[in-house]
Design a protein around this motif. Structure first.
Motif, PDB file in Angstrom:
ATOM      1  N   GLU A 161      87.695  -4.840  19.605  1.00 51.34           N
ATOM      2  CA  GLU A 161      88.363  -4.237  20.756  1.00 51.34           C
ATOM      3  C   GLU A 161      88.896  -2.860  20.378  1.00 51.34           C
ATOM      4  OE1 GLU A 161      91.311  -7.187  21.541  1.00 51.34           O
ATOM      5  OE2 GLU A 161      89.950  -8.432  22.736  1.00 51.34           O
ATOM      6  N   ARG A 162      88.738  -1.922  21.308  1.00 48.28           N
ATOM      7  CA  ARG A 162      89.209  -0.560  21.085  1.00 48.28           C
ATOM      8  C   ARG A 162      90.707  -0.544  20.813  1.00 48.28           C
ATOM      9  NH1 ARG A 162      86.585   4.332  20.021  1.00 48.28           N
ATOM     10  NH2 ARG A 162      84.691   4.521  21.276  1.00 48.28           N
ATOM     11  N   ARG A 163      91.096   0.246  19.824  1.00 48.20           N
ATOM     12  CA  ARG A 163      92.519   0.429  19.524  1.00 48.20           C
ATOM     13  C   ARG A 163      92.703   1.850  19.004  1.00 48.20           C
ATOM     14  NH1 ARG A 163      96.094  -3.468  17.712  1.00 48.20           N
ATOM     15  NH2 ARG A 163      94.852  -4.890  19.020  1.00 48.20           N
ATOM     16  N   GLY A 164      93.111   2.762  19.857  1.00 45.22           N
ATOM     17  CA  GLY A 164      93.302   4.152  19.461  1.00 45.22           C
ATOM     18  C   GLY A 164      91.990   4.787  19.038  1.00 45.22           C
ATOM     19  N   ASP A 165      91.946   5.314  17.803  1.00 44.92           N
ATOM     20  CA  ASP A 165      90.744   5.963  17.288  1.00 44.92           C
ATOM     21  C   ASP A 165      89.837   4.993  16.533  1.00 44.92           C
ATOM     22  OD1 ASP A 165      91.530   8.441  18.269  1.00 44.92           O
ATOM     23  OD2 ASP A 165      92.687   8.911  16.471  1.00 44.92           O
ATOM     24  N   GLY A 166      90.062   3.707  16.754  1.00 45.41           N
ATOM     25  CA  GLY A 166      89.255   2.738  16.029  1.00 45.41           C
ATOM     26  C   GLY A 166      89.073   1.447  16.781  1.00 45.41           C
ATOM     27  N   TRP A 167      88.848   0.379  16.017  1.00 43.26           N
ATOM     28  CA  TRP A 167      88.555  -0.932  16.578  1.00 43.26           C
ATOM     29  C   TRP A 167      89.313  -1.996  15.798  1.00 43.26           C
ATOM     30  CZ3 TRP A 167      84.942  -1.120  20.632  1.00 43.26           C
ATOM     31  CH2 TRP A 167      84.214   0.071  20.856  1.00 43.26           C
ATOM     32  N   ALA A 189      79.759  -7.279  15.799  1.00 39.01           N
ATOM     33  CA  ALA A 189      80.777  -7.894  16.648  1.00 39.01           C
ATOM     34  C   ALA A 189      80.497  -7.541  18.107  1.00 39.01           C
ATOM     35  CB  ALA A 189      82.168  -7.416  16.247  1.00 39.01           C
ATOM     36  N   ARG A 190      81.040  -8.355  18.994  1.00 39.62           N
ATOM     37  CA  ARG A 190      80.829  -8.115  20.424  1.00 39.62           C
ATOM     38  C   ARG A 190      81.864  -7.114  20.928  1.00 39.62           C
ATOM     39  NH1 ARG A 190      77.546  -9.928  23.663  1.00 39.62           N
ATOM     40  NH2 ARG A 190      76.885 -11.608  22.242  1.00 39.62           N
ATOM     41  N   THR A 191      81.366  -6.044  21.563  1.00 40.61           N
ATOM     42  CA  THR A 191      82.245  -5.011  22.104  1.00 40.61           C
ATOM     43  C   THR A 191      82.226  -4.969  23.628  1.00 40.61           C
ATOM     44  OG1 THR A 191      80.408  -3.465  21.619  1.00 40.61           O
ATOM     45  CG2 THR A 191      82.266  -3.471  20.101  1.00 40.61           C
ATOM     46  N   ASN A 192      81.330  -5.764  24.233  1.00 40.90           N
ATOM     47  CA  ASN A 192      81.259  -5.818  25.692  1.00 40.90           C
ATOM     48  C   ASN A 192      80.920  -7.241  26.110  1.00 40.90           C
ATOM     49  OD1 ASN A 192      80.713  -5.616  28.430  1.00 40.90           O
ATOM     50  ND2 ASN A 192      79.539  -3.707  28.254  1.00 40.90           N
ATOM     51  N   ARG A 193      81.909  -7.968  26.580  1.00 43.76           N
ATOM     52  CA  ARG A 193      81.719  -9.383  26.929  1.00 43.76           C
ATOM     53  C   ARG A 193      80.921  -9.572  28.215  1.00 43.76           C
ATOM     54  NH1 ARG A 193      87.697 -12.064  25.774  1.00 43.76           N
ATOM     55  NH2 ARG A 193      88.032 -11.131  23.710  1.00 43.76           N
ATOM     56  N   LEU A 232      88.223 -12.712   9.756  1.00 43.82           N
ATOM     57  CA  LEU A 232      88.709 -11.388  10.155  1.00 43.82           C
ATOM     58  C   LEU A 232      89.832 -11.572  11.164  1.00 43.82           C
ATOM     59  CD1 LEU A 232      85.161  -9.843  10.776  1.00 43.82           C
ATOM     60  CD2 LEU A 232      86.539  -9.600   8.702  1.00 43.82           C
ATOM     61  N   THR A 233      91.021 -11.150  10.774  1.00 40.45           N
ATOM     62  CA  THR A 233      92.190 -11.292  11.645  1.00 40.45           C
ATOM     63  C   THR A 233      92.841  -9.938  11.852  1.00 40.45           C
ATOM     64  OG1 THR A 233      92.568 -13.519  10.742  1.00 40.45           O
ATOM     65  CG2 THR A 233      94.366 -12.511  11.990  1.00 40.45           C
ATOM     66  N   ASP A 234      92.653  -9.378  13.039  1.00 35.64           N
ATOM     67  CA  ASP A 234      93.199  -8.053  13.385  1.00 35.64           C
ATOM     68  C   ASP A 234      92.848  -7.015  12.317  1.00 35.64           C
ATOM     69  OD1 ASP A 234      94.332  -9.023  15.738  1.00 35.64           O
ATOM     70  OD2 ASP A 234      96.227  -9.522  14.760  1.00 35.64           O
ATOM     71  N   VAL A 235      91.577  -6.976  11.923  1.00 39.05           N
ATOM     72  CA  VAL A 235      91.115  -6.016  10.911  1.00 39.05           C
ATOM     73  C   VAL A 235      90.796  -4.692  11.602  1.00 39.05           C
ATOM     74  CG1 VAL A 235      89.350  -5.508   9.184  1.00 39.05           C
ATOM     75  CG2 VAL A 235      90.192  -7.852   9.471  1.00 39.05           C
ATOM     76  N   TYR A 236      91.457  -3.634  11.177  1.00 34.35           N
ATOM     77  CA  TYR A 236      91.257  -2.323  11.795  1.00 34.35           C
ATOM     78  C   TYR A 236      90.111  -1.584  11.113  1.00 34.35           C
ATOM     79  CZ  TYR A 236      92.012   2.453  13.403  1.00 34.35           C
ATOM     80  OH  TYR A 236      91.841   3.697  13.944  1.00 34.35           O
ATOM     81  N   VAL A 237      89.195  -1.039  11.926  1.00 30.86           N
ATOM     82  CA  VAL A 237      88.077  -0.236  11.429  1.00 30.86           C
ATOM     83  C   VAL A 237      88.045   1.063  12.220  1.00 30.86           C
ATOM     84  CG1 VAL A 237      85.579  -0.106  11.090  1.00 30.86           C
ATOM     85  CG2 VAL A 237      86.749  -2.310  10.876  1.00 30.86           C
ATOM     86  N   ALA A 238      88.117   2.182  11.531  1.00 38.35           N
ATOM     87  CA  ALA A 238      88.058   3.482  12.198  1.00 38.35           C
ATOM     88  C   ALA A 238      86.704   3.659  12.874  1.00 38.35           C
ATOM     89  CB  ALA A 238      88.291   4.602  11.187  1.00 38.35           C
ATOM     90  N   ASP A 239      86.689   4.406  13.988  1.00 41.17           N
ATOM     91  CA  ASP A 239      85.442   4.568  14.741  1.00 41.17           C
ATOM     92  C   ASP A 239      84.391   5.317  13.922  1.00 41.17           C
ATOM     93  OD1 ASP A 239      84.015   4.198  17.311  1.00 41.17           O
ATOM     94  OD2 ASP A 239      84.014   6.394  17.349  1.00 41.17           O
TER      95      ASP A 239
END
Length: 398
Positions: A161-167, A189-193, A232-239
């Motif tokens: 899920e989008r979160r600021g400048d990342g996911w 990962a799924r980005t569009n359900r 993976l629990t709330d793992v942040y990945v930059a875009d």
């Protein structure tokens, strides 16, 4: 610019290998019974000494880079030599004659992920990671399969899920080979359900030591633990660590799987050392006079030769396609046949360790084979791929 001739390259490569390590059994690639490590497993899943072997491999890959041999047919911008692919093939054959560390720990990073990263990665990702992956400074793993989405990979539940400048990623992956020693994970990962299941997927490069990444090794019959569960629990990945376009990750996945089958295909024929070990086992157990065993050995040699020729023809045709699924089926079939011969001549010594060199060691191969038949796509899925996408047969009922 003058390009090295094949003879000049062979001399250069042989000089490097000779300065780095020693040749096996006089350089023939044939082992000597009773000498050295008696392991015959083709899967990197050591129960002991894993970190030591990885350290050896990192040292070797770094030495290759210094010698200009870490990516023989790769682009110069990322540490490659830009020589024709046959030069790289010739170097792999030359390597088989030398005592070198197990390259199974870098197989995904080097043979599978790097080609996909070269095709789908941004300039930033390629510059940041390609050379470091080729030199084994960094190791990578694949975060694809899930408890409810193995063969039906597009049915995965991990979401981004989008979160600021990342996911932000949440989900569970399983059967991730080498996750416990990897620095990076290629995750889908799924980005569009709301999109169809093969759409709405995106691929990300995950730091395996980031907060929220939990790795649990899966103990196997062999005693090793080459596969892992990854939570993976709330793992942040930059875009900027996304590969390919948003919701177009399936294209990346397809390329990765084709590269994986191509890498497996390069080993579809059993090498001379493996076959020689099996012949020596037959002689050692006194079964060399058994016509049934002799026929089985001859059949295995013929099939192995045919496998190498078939794979070479496929790879020479250009970009790997779905037909490379055949090579994985061939490899697992050859290993099953080899295991059957070993079990036949060893009897109880296959499962009861007497301490005798070269005997009980075959049990690791046989116990590890089910994992190999699952990795990279199950044999059943490979048969469907060949039937439907190569032979044009009607699709299996779903």
């Amino acid at each position: 610019m003058n390009r090295l001739s094949e003879e000049e390259f062979h001399r250069e490569a042989a000089e490097f290998l000779g300065s780095y390590t020693t040749r096996r059994s006089g350089g023939t690639g044939r082992p000597v019974w009773g000498q050295g490590d008696d392991r015959v497993s083709v899967v990197a899943e050591r129960a002991e000494g894993e970190q030591e072997e990885i350290a050896r491999l990192k040292d070797y890959r770094a030495a290759l880079d210094r010698a200009g041999l870490s990516w023989i047919n790769g682009p110069a911008a990322y540490g490659g030599r830009e020589l024709p692919t046959p030069y790289a093939t010739a170097f792999r054959e030359l390597e088989s004659q030398y005592d070198l560390p197990d390259d199974g720990y870098t197989r995904f990073s080097v043979s599978t992920f790097c080609p996909a990263l070269l095709t789908h990665g941004s300039d930033f990702l390629k510059t940041t990671y390609l050379r470091r992956l080729r030199t084994a400074e960094l190791l990578a793993c694949q975060l694809f399969s899930e408890p409810g989405a193995g063969s039906d990979l597009a049915g995965l539940a991990t979401r981004a899920e989008r979160r600021g400048d990342g996911w932000v990623l949440n989900g569970q992956k399983v059967w991730s080979s080498g996750a416990h020693y990897s620095d990076l994970g290629l995750c889908i990962a799924r980005t569009n359900r709301d999109a169809p299941k093969h759409s709405g997927l995106s691929t990300f490069l995950v730091d395996m030591r980031a907060p929220g990444v939990e790795i649990r090794p899966i103990r196997q019959l062999t005693g090793g633990a080459s596969f892992d569960e990854v939570f993976l629990t709330d793992v942040y990945v930059a875009d900027d660590h996304r590969l390919g376009e948003v919701d177009q990750g399936w294209r990346v996945v397809v390329d990765v799987l084709l590269n994986e089958r191509g890498a497996i295909g390069l080993e579809s024929g059993l090498d001379e050392e493996f076959l020689a070990r099996l012949v020596d086992l037959v002689r050692h157990t006194g079964a060399a006079g058994d016509t049934r065993i002799r026929d089985a050995l001859a059949d295995l040699h013929i099939r192995s030769w045919a496998a190498r020729e078939t794979t070479a023809r496929m790879l020479a045709a250009g970009t790997p396609g779905p037909e490379l699924a055949v090579t994985k089926l061939i490899l697992t079939d050859l290993l099953r046949r080899a295991g059957d011969i070993a079990a036949d001549v060893l009897g109880a010594a296959l499962v009861a360790d007497t301490g005798e060199w070269g005997t009980y060691a075959w049990s690791e191969l046989i116990l590890g084979l089910p994992g190999l038949r699952v990795g990279g796509g199950t044999d059943e899925i490979m048969r469907n791929a060949v039937g439907e996408r190569v032979l044009g047969l009607p699709k299996d009922a779903r």
